[in-house]
Design an enzyme around this catalytic site. Structure first.
Site, PDB file in Angstrom:
ATOM      1  N   GLY A 215       0.815  -1.204   0.000  1.00 26.54           N
ATOM      2  CA  GLY A 215       0.000   0.000   0.000  1.00 26.54           C
ATOM      3  C   GLY A 215       0.848   1.252   0.000  1.00 26.54           C
ATOM      4  O   GLY A 215       1.929   1.307  -0.597  1.00 26.54           O
ATOM      5  N   SER A 216       0.385   2.269   0.700  1.00 29.05           N
ATOM      6  CA  SER A 216       1.027   3.578   0.636  1.00 29.05           C
ATOM      7  C   SER A 216       2.396   3.636   1.291  1.00 29.05           C
ATOM      8  O   SER A 216       3.115   4.621   1.107  1.00 29.05           O
ATOM      9  CB  SER A 216       0.108   4.630   1.263  1.00 29.05           C
ATOM     10  OG  SER A 216      -1.048   4.799   0.464  1.00 29.05           O
TER      11      SER A 216
END
Length: 489
Positions: A215-216
């Site tokens: 993810g981020s």
């Protein structure tokens, strides 16, 4: 009469020669097959005829041996078994060995040639040296803090000392007690079946053997690539990024969870995790440069050992620009272990240098004499020092102003990055909550610890705030435990 004696003597000599030839044939050519024959129990009996060496954490043994009085005499014991299972693994008379019990088996079992004092005498007497000890790099306070903070949640924590690569914590939950598998009776077989049938997979080491979409948190890598390439020269300048962002060559559009991401600066985009900004940066950097950046941090390394193997983290950097946009925000086919993401945070903390992580500080004889030591680990520069300095500034902003406020520690400088990795059919699965960070105490010259946390069953809304709400407090507990411990020498 003398003729008969000569014939008899010759026949005896012939028999003696045949006996010697047969013995040599057995010893030189057939002994391996006999030794490996399942019906031959002598090697197994000899293996368990003496206590196994110990695995030490913070100077305290977390493994031992128990005299059962049976044919397979010594059985493995574990102190705080579930806490250290992802590190020690198990040593089972029935199912073999895993993790440190496996990679350091020669030392622990006493068969390592380096443990033998007089090798010729040992060969003559067929005796073995006592099992040696394995001294780990773990910080017991950090290990306990990670385990307690994860609690009943499914997830993992990896913590590294940035300046050396020492692994300070390696936790995976749910866990299990390796002592349940030590012996060879019916109870061991029942425990083996139960653990393997458990849908929660307690024997899976999620810290090093499970990969997740990061993810981020992967935006740290994308930001490093963009800064190194010179695509961003001012952290506060607009990035010319639309919101929503039309994925190149596709009818799909990428959106953000929060607001204010249109043409946002890199600082704002990093602090509030604007997907559109980093997806566009990944496309603009290009496939080759993104792949080089990711591999510099350790992605796609199939040879990483700590000393047991670590499942490779992967970044494909596809030529398709839409796919590369998604890969650059930690989605699509990008996968990472928690240990890999701790390595990313450690590289930022250590001025852009990445060091191979390791778990064994040294091995010793039973009396304490050193057999082997880890020594200094070479570092590779994975980004410009100025890029690392800017990334540290950005990560501090996440904790001070952005989505990672729950990781703030009074009296310490903390940098972090939240992440929420969506998965499942149509991304309908509960998002994985991520947090990567590093911390430096006010009396420290350099950052003392880098941490990565993933929680699989994070009950939070779909957005990077789940990483800040669920995973960041766990990372904070680990960082505080390290900062409150005496520095390693």
């Amino acid at each position: 009469m003398s003729r008969c004696i000569r014939h008899a003597a010759a026949f005896c000599v012939l028999l003696l020669v045949a006996l010697l030839v047969n013995t040599a044939w057995l010893q030189l050519f057939l002994s391996p097959s006999y030794a490996g024959n399942p019906a031959n129990r002598r090697p197994t009996i000899a293996r368990y005829d003496q206590p196994r060496g110990r695995i030490l954490v913070g100077g305290r043994p977390v493994t031992g041996s128990r005299d059962t009085g049976e044919q397979l005499r010594y059985e493995r014991t574990y102190a705080d078994g579930p806490l250290y299972a992802p590190v020690t693994g198990f040593a089972s008379q029935r199912y073999g060995t895993t993790f440190l019990e496996h990679s350091e088996d020669q030392v622990l079992s006493g068969t390592d040639p380096m443990l033998a004092g007089l090798r010729l005498w040992n060969d003559f007497t067929r005796s073995r040296a006592p099992g040696g000890d394995v001294v780990t790099t773990l910080n017991p306070a950090a290990q306990r803090a990670a385990f307690d903070a994860l609690g009943a949640r499914k997830g993992a924590v990896a913590a590294i000392e940035p300046a050396t690569g020492r692994i300070l914590a390696l936790v995976s939950t749910p866990s299990y007690d390796p002592a349940e598998l030590s012996g060879n009776g019916p109870a061991v077989a029942a425990a083996w079946a139960r653990l393997n049938d458990d849908p929660e997979q307690p024997m899976l080491n999620r810290a090093v053997r499970q990969t997740y979409p990061p993810g981020s948190t992967f935006k740290v890598v994308t930001a490093a690539a963009a800064l190194d390439a010179g695509l961003v020269t001012d952290l506060d300048m607009p990035t010319d990024s639309p919101d929503p962002y039309p994925l190149p060559g596709s009818t799909a559009r990428l959106v953000n969870e929060g607001e204010g991401c249109e043409n946002a600066s890199l600082r704002y985009a990093f602090e509030f995790s604007c997907n559109t900004v980093f997806a566009k940066l990944g496309v603009d950097v290009g496939a080759a440069a993104m792949r080089t950046a990711a591999q510099g941090f350790g992605f796609d390394d199939e040879g990483l050992r700590i000393p047991f193997p670590v499942t490779p983290s992967t970044f494909e950097a596809p030529a398709d620009r839409a796919q590369r946009a998604l890969s650059s925000i930690g989605q699509y086919n990008t996968r990472a272990t928690p240990l890999q993401m701790a390595m990313v945070a450690a590289a930022v903390a250590d001025g852009g240098q990445s060091r191979a992580p390791y778990l064994v500080e040294r091995t010793t004889r039973r009396g304490g004499a050193t057999v082997s030591a880890a020594g200094s680990r070479p570092a590779r520069q994975v980004m410009l020092p100025t890029t690392a300095e800017r990334l540290r500034e950005l990560m501090c902003g996440v904790v001070e102003e952005g989505t990672g406020r729950n990781a703030a520690i009074p009296g310490a400088v903390v940098g972090g990055k939240t992440g929420t990795a969506q998965h499942g059919v149509g991304n309908r699965g509960t998002p994985y909550a991520w947090f990567v960070s590093w911390a430096q105490g006010d009396q420290d010259l350099d950052p003392r610890v880098a941490v990565a946390v993933v929680v699989e069953d994070a009950s939070a809304r779909r957005g990077d705030i789940s990483g800040g709400g669920t995973a960041a407090p766990i990372a904070k507990a680990v960082m505080e435990a390290v900062l409150h411990s005496p520095p390693t020498r």
